[in-house]
Design an enzyme around this catalytic site. Structure first.
Site, PDB file in Angstrom:
ATOM      1  N   ARG A  11      13.126  24.763  33.791  1.00 37.49           N
ATOM      2  CA  ARG A  11      13.813  25.392  32.692  1.00 37.49           C
ATOM      3  C   ARG A  11      14.742  25.241  31.726  1.00 37.49           C
ATOM      4  O   ARG A  11      15.522  26.184  30.859  1.00 37.49           O
ATOM      5  CB  ARG A  11      14.526  26.571  33.400  1.00 37.49           C
ATOM      6  CG  ARG A  11      14.173  27.304  34.948  1.00 37.49           C
ATOM      7  CD  ARG A  11      15.094  28.867  35.089  1.00 37.49           C
ATOM      8  NE  ARG A  11      14.232  28.904  36.575  1.00 37.49           N
ATOM      9  CZ  ARG A  11      14.603  28.992  37.671  1.00 37.49           C
ATOM     10  NH1 ARG A  11      16.235  27.070  38.137  1.00 37.49           N
ATOM     11  NH2 ARG A  11      13.741  29.307  39.225  1.00 37.49           N
ATOM     12  N   LYS A  26       8.229  27.784  17.799  1.00 36.17           N
ATOM     13  CA  LYS A  26       6.678  28.654  18.869  1.00 36.17           C
ATOM     14  C   LYS A  26       6.018  27.363  19.386  1.00 36.17           C
ATOM     15  O   LYS A  26       5.876  26.625  18.535  1.00 36.17           O
ATOM     16  CB  LYS A  26       6.020  28.619  17.494  1.00 36.17           C
ATOM     17  CG  LYS A  26       6.492  30.445  17.045  1.00 36.17           C
ATOM     18  CD  LYS A  26       5.509  31.161  16.270  1.00 36.17           C
ATOM     19  CE  LYS A  26       5.883  31.909  15.524  1.00 36.17           C
ATOM     20  NZ  LYS A  26       4.428  32.736  14.949  1.00 36.17           N
ATOM     21  N   GLU A  67      -2.289  25.151   5.048  1.00 34.60           N
ATOM     22  CA  GLU A  67      -1.072  26.057   5.166  1.00 34.60           C
ATOM     23  C   GLU A  67       0.372  25.319   4.239  1.00 34.60           C
ATOM     24  O   GLU A  67       1.742  25.881   4.017  1.00 34.60           O
ATOM     25  CB  GLU A  67      -0.005  24.854   6.869  1.00 34.60           C
ATOM     26  CG  GLU A  67      -1.009  24.984   7.934  1.00 34.60           C
ATOM     27  CD  GLU A  67      -0.617  27.060   8.530  1.00 34.60           C
ATOM     28  OE1 GLU A  67      -0.318  27.494   8.169  1.00 34.60           O
ATOM     29  OE2 GLU A  67      -1.290  26.801   9.458  1.00 34.60           O
ATOM     30  N   LYS A  80      10.102  27.133   5.338  1.00 39.78           N
ATOM     31  CA  LYS A  80       9.743  28.260   6.694  1.00 39.78           C
ATOM     32  C   LYS A  80      11.172  27.495   7.495  1.00 39.78           C
ATOM     33  O   LYS A  80      11.286  28.823   8.310  1.00 39.78           O
ATOM     34  CB  LYS A  80       9.110  26.752   7.369  1.00 39.78           C
ATOM     35  CG  LYS A  80       8.431  27.681   8.470  1.00 39.78           C
ATOM     36  CD  LYS A  80       7.285  27.001   9.319  1.00 39.78           C
ATOM     37  CE  LYS A  80       7.195  27.688  11.239  1.00 39.78           C
ATOM     38  NZ  LYS A  80       6.075  27.038  11.519  1.00 39.78           N
ATOM     39  N   GLU A 100      10.541  36.216  15.562  1.00 41.51           N
ATOM     40  CA  GLU A 100       9.256  37.170  14.561  1.00 41.51           C
ATOM     41  C   GLU A 100       9.216  38.627  14.973  1.00 41.51           C
ATOM     42  O   GLU A 100       8.631  39.066  15.274  1.00 41.51           O
ATOM     43  CB  GLU A 100       7.887  35.976  15.221  1.00 41.51           C
ATOM     44  CG  GLU A 100       6.627  36.510  14.274  1.00 41.51           C
ATOM     45  CD  GLU A 100       5.258  36.148  14.629  1.00 41.51           C
ATOM     46  OE1 GLU A 100       4.689  36.916  14.920  1.00 41.51           O
ATOM     47  OE2 GLU A 100       5.992  34.778  13.833  1.00 41.51           O
ATOM     48  N   ARG A 124       9.256  36.890  10.100  1.00 41.63           N
ATOM     49  CA  ARG A 124       8.909  35.851   9.938  1.00 41.63           C
ATOM     50  C   ARG A 124       6.894  35.918   9.722  1.00 41.63           C
ATOM     51  O   ARG A 124       6.854  34.802   9.850  1.00 41.63           O
ATOM     52  CB  ARG A 124       9.512  35.437  11.124  1.00 41.63           C
ATOM     53  CG  ARG A 124       8.659  33.688  12.093  1.00 41.63           C
ATOM     54  CD  ARG A 124       9.548  32.901  13.077  1.00 41.63           C
ATOM     55  NE  ARG A 124       8.659  31.723  13.530  1.00 41.63           N
ATOM     56  CZ  ARG A 124       9.423  31.086  14.173  1.00 41.63           C
ATOM     57  NH1 ARG A 124      10.286  30.917  14.400  1.00 41.63           N
ATOM     58  NH2 ARG A 124       7.904  29.487  14.361  1.00 41.63           N
ATOM     59  N   ASN A 152       2.150  34.677   9.031  1.00 41.09           N
ATOM     60  CA  ASN A 152       0.619  34.038   9.604  1.00 41.09           C
ATOM     61  C   ASN A 152      -0.156  34.721   8.592  1.00 41.09           C
ATOM     62  O   ASN A 152      -1.486  35.206   8.917  1.00 41.09           O
ATOM     63  CB  ASN A 152       0.816  35.861  11.327  1.00 41.09           C
ATOM     64  CG  ASN A 152       2.061  34.900  11.688  1.00 41.09           C
ATOM     65  OD1 ASN A 152       1.845  33.444  12.639  1.00 41.09           O
ATOM     66  ND2 ASN A 152       2.347  35.438  12.571  1.00 41.09           N
ATOM     67  N   HIS A 181      -4.350  34.518   9.264  1.00 40.69           N
ATOM     68  CA  HIS A 181      -3.894  33.626  11.088  1.00 40.69           C
ATOM     69  C   HIS A 181      -4.831  34.755  11.681  1.00 40.69           C
ATOM     70  O   HIS A 181      -5.257  34.086  12.424  1.00 40.69           O
ATOM     71  CB  HIS A 181      -2.461  33.654  11.094  1.00 40.69           C
ATOM     72  CG  HIS A 181      -1.737  32.106  10.998  1.00 40.69           C
ATOM     73  ND1 HIS A 181      -2.114  32.088   9.502  1.00 40.69           N
ATOM     74  CD2 HIS A 181      -1.550  30.809  11.188  1.00 40.69           C
ATOM     75  CE1 HIS A 181      -1.346  30.039   8.925  1.00 40.69           C
ATOM     76  NE2 HIS A 181      -1.555  29.594   9.833  1.00 40.69           N
ATOM     77  N   HIS A 192      -7.702  32.899  13.291  1.00 39.47           N
ATOM     78  CA  HIS A 192      -8.530  33.162  15.077  1.00 39.47           C
ATOM     79  C   HIS A 192      -8.802  33.076  15.651  1.00 39.47           C
ATOM     80  O   HIS A 192      -9.134  33.001  16.168  1.00 39.47           O
ATOM     81  CB  HIS A 192      -6.004  33.455  15.173  1.00 39.47           C
ATOM     82  CG  HIS A 192      -4.951  32.273  15.179  1.00 39.47           C
ATOM     83  ND1 HIS A 192      -4.064  32.955  15.648  1.00 39.47           N
ATOM     84  CD2 HIS A 192      -4.883  31.003  14.646  1.00 39.47           C
ATOM     85  CE1 HIS A 192      -2.762  31.727  15.038  1.00 39.47           C
ATOM     86  NE2 HIS A 192      -3.380  30.270  14.708  1.00 39.47           N
ATOM     87  N   HIS A 218      -8.132  24.141  12.204  1.00 36.32           N
ATOM     88  CA  HIS A 218      -7.222  24.874  12.238  1.00 36.32           C
ATOM     89  C   HIS A 218      -6.751  25.677  11.016  1.00 36.32           C
ATOM     90  O   HIS A 218      -6.647  26.662  10.530  1.00 36.32           O
ATOM     91  CB  HIS A 218      -5.423  24.947  13.040  1.00 36.32           C
ATOM     92  CG  HIS A 218      -4.904  25.989  13.193  1.00 36.32           C
ATOM     93  ND1 HIS A 218      -4.853  27.279  13.295  1.00 36.32           N
ATOM     94  CD2 HIS A 218      -3.840  25.484  11.901  1.00 36.32           C
ATOM     95  CE1 HIS A 218      -3.328  27.816  12.705  1.00 36.32           C
ATOM     96  NE2 HIS A 218      -2.611  27.557  12.420  1.00 36.32           N
TER      97      HIS A 218
END
Length: 377
Positions: free
Chosen positions: A130, A152, A194, A235, A245, A249, A253, A256, A260, A275
């Protein structure tokens, strides 16, 4: 890049998250400092190193020497390189190796690789017992400026990219810029996409600086560390304001959603698309989409495309090797994007360079028509 990296002072960026705040340290030679830094930050902790075969071959020995010298016990989990490792099978392998190694909650998972390894190792550290401590040591430009920062973590589902994961902040990020000397030119260019993204979101002066300094960045001069530091600062500021997000935030993206979808439709085959290349095409698509619909100047779209092309990056769907992805498949992947809310499409669009915004309830038919226009011969 040049084979050697000149001596640079280290730069430190603070990600301000209250009791969970952490430093991003940028500069050459940090792989030799990882042992003392972990020993000081997490006294008595052991380290489960998660890496891939390529990074292990080039750099793992130096990393373990640093850990040994500092008295940090460790075990390496070496995985195949590539996006397909960021999967349920990859996660199971890492989780079971950590448990088998009897690593405890107070021990550290050390991600030593690019974005795939960072995302996968971070997710494993979030779920084993956990939650374990997590140290990022990104070895690719893309990971140093983006995926290693902000917490993330996750894996890909057969339904889409990054659909399974958790927010789990690292304890420390060490971005050793000297490791970039062994990065293939294609991967370096992909990471550069990026960097450009940060200028296009809300820092037009940074984009102008990149237009002037791109060649120096690719040559590995002082401009490279400056570009990495500015990207991390950008960032870090966004993450501190909107960690999970819920709002701003999402701007990170930019490009993206398209990118993606392209990655999914080529089944994450790195020979066809990595990517950062998907991000470059996606950003260009977003700018052309906005220009075609009168939301942004056409000149800005042309300028963005020209900059990516000068960096050796693809800018159009047709630049992807192999068969062009069908529009129906792209639209299906877009419909599974994480930003979809109550089945409504959310895109990060733009009013021009440095003027990105969150567009909710985007009409899927409009996106489909645009993609059809893009794919006209």
């Amino acid at each position: 890049m040049n084979a050697t990296t000149p001596a640079h002072p280290q730069r430190t960026i603070r990600v301000a998250l209250g009791e969970r705040s952490y430093d991003i340290v940028i500069g050459p030679g940090l792989v030799d400092e990882v042992g003392p830094r972990i020993a000081a930050l997490l006294p008595g902790a052991r380290a489960a190193i998660v890496t891939d075969e390529n990074v292990a071959r080039l750099h793992l020995e130096r990393l373990t020497l640093s850990l040994d010298a500092a008295g940090v016990e460790h075990r390496a989990i070496v995985l195949p390189a590539g996006e397909t490792t960021k999967s349920y099978a990859g996660l199971t392998r890492v989780v079971e190796a950590i448990i088998e190694g009897r690593f405890e909650r107070g021990d550290a998972v050390l991600a030593f690789g690019g974005g795939v390894i960072g995302d996968l190792a971070g997710f494993a550290s979030a779920v084993v017992r956990r939650g374990m401590r997590f140290v990022q040591m990104p070895t690719s430009l893309l990971a140093q400026v983006d995926s290693s920062v902000g917490g993330k973590t996750g894996i890909n589902s057969p339904q889409g990219k990054n659909l399974v994961g958790a927010f789990h902040q690292p304890t420390l990020v060490l971005a050793d810029t000297a490791l970039l000397d062994t990065l293939p030119p294609r991967e370096f260019a992909a990471g550069y996409a990026e960097i450009v993204k940060y200028g296009l979101i809300d820092r037009p002066d940074f984009f102008e600086w990149l237009e002037t300094n791109r060649e120096d960045i690719f040559a590995g001069t002082d401009a490279l560390i400056d570009a990495i530091a500015i990207s991390c600062e950008a960032k870090a500021a966004v993450v501190a304001a909107d960690e999970t997000e819920q709002d701003s935030r999402a701007l990170l993206n930019l490009g993206h959603t398209f990118g993606h979808a392209l990655e999914k439709t080529v089944r994450y085959e790195a020979s066809r698309l990595v990517h950062g290349e998907g991000v470059a095409i996606g950003i260009c698509l977003a700018h052309r989409f906005c220009a075609a619909r009168g939301l942004a100047p056409e000149e800005d779209a042309r300028r963005v495309e020209a900059h990516f092309a000068a960096a050796g990056l693809p800018t159009r769907i047709q630049h992807i090797a192999g068969e062009t992805p069908p529009i129906a498949d792209l639209m299906d992947a877009i419909a599974q994007d994480k930003k979809v809310t109550r089945s409504a499409l959310t895109f990060i669009l733009t009013h021009g360079i440095g003027k990105a915004f969150i567009a909710r309830n985007v009409d899927p038919a409009d996106v489909g028509d645009f993609l059809a226009e893009e794919l006209l011969p």
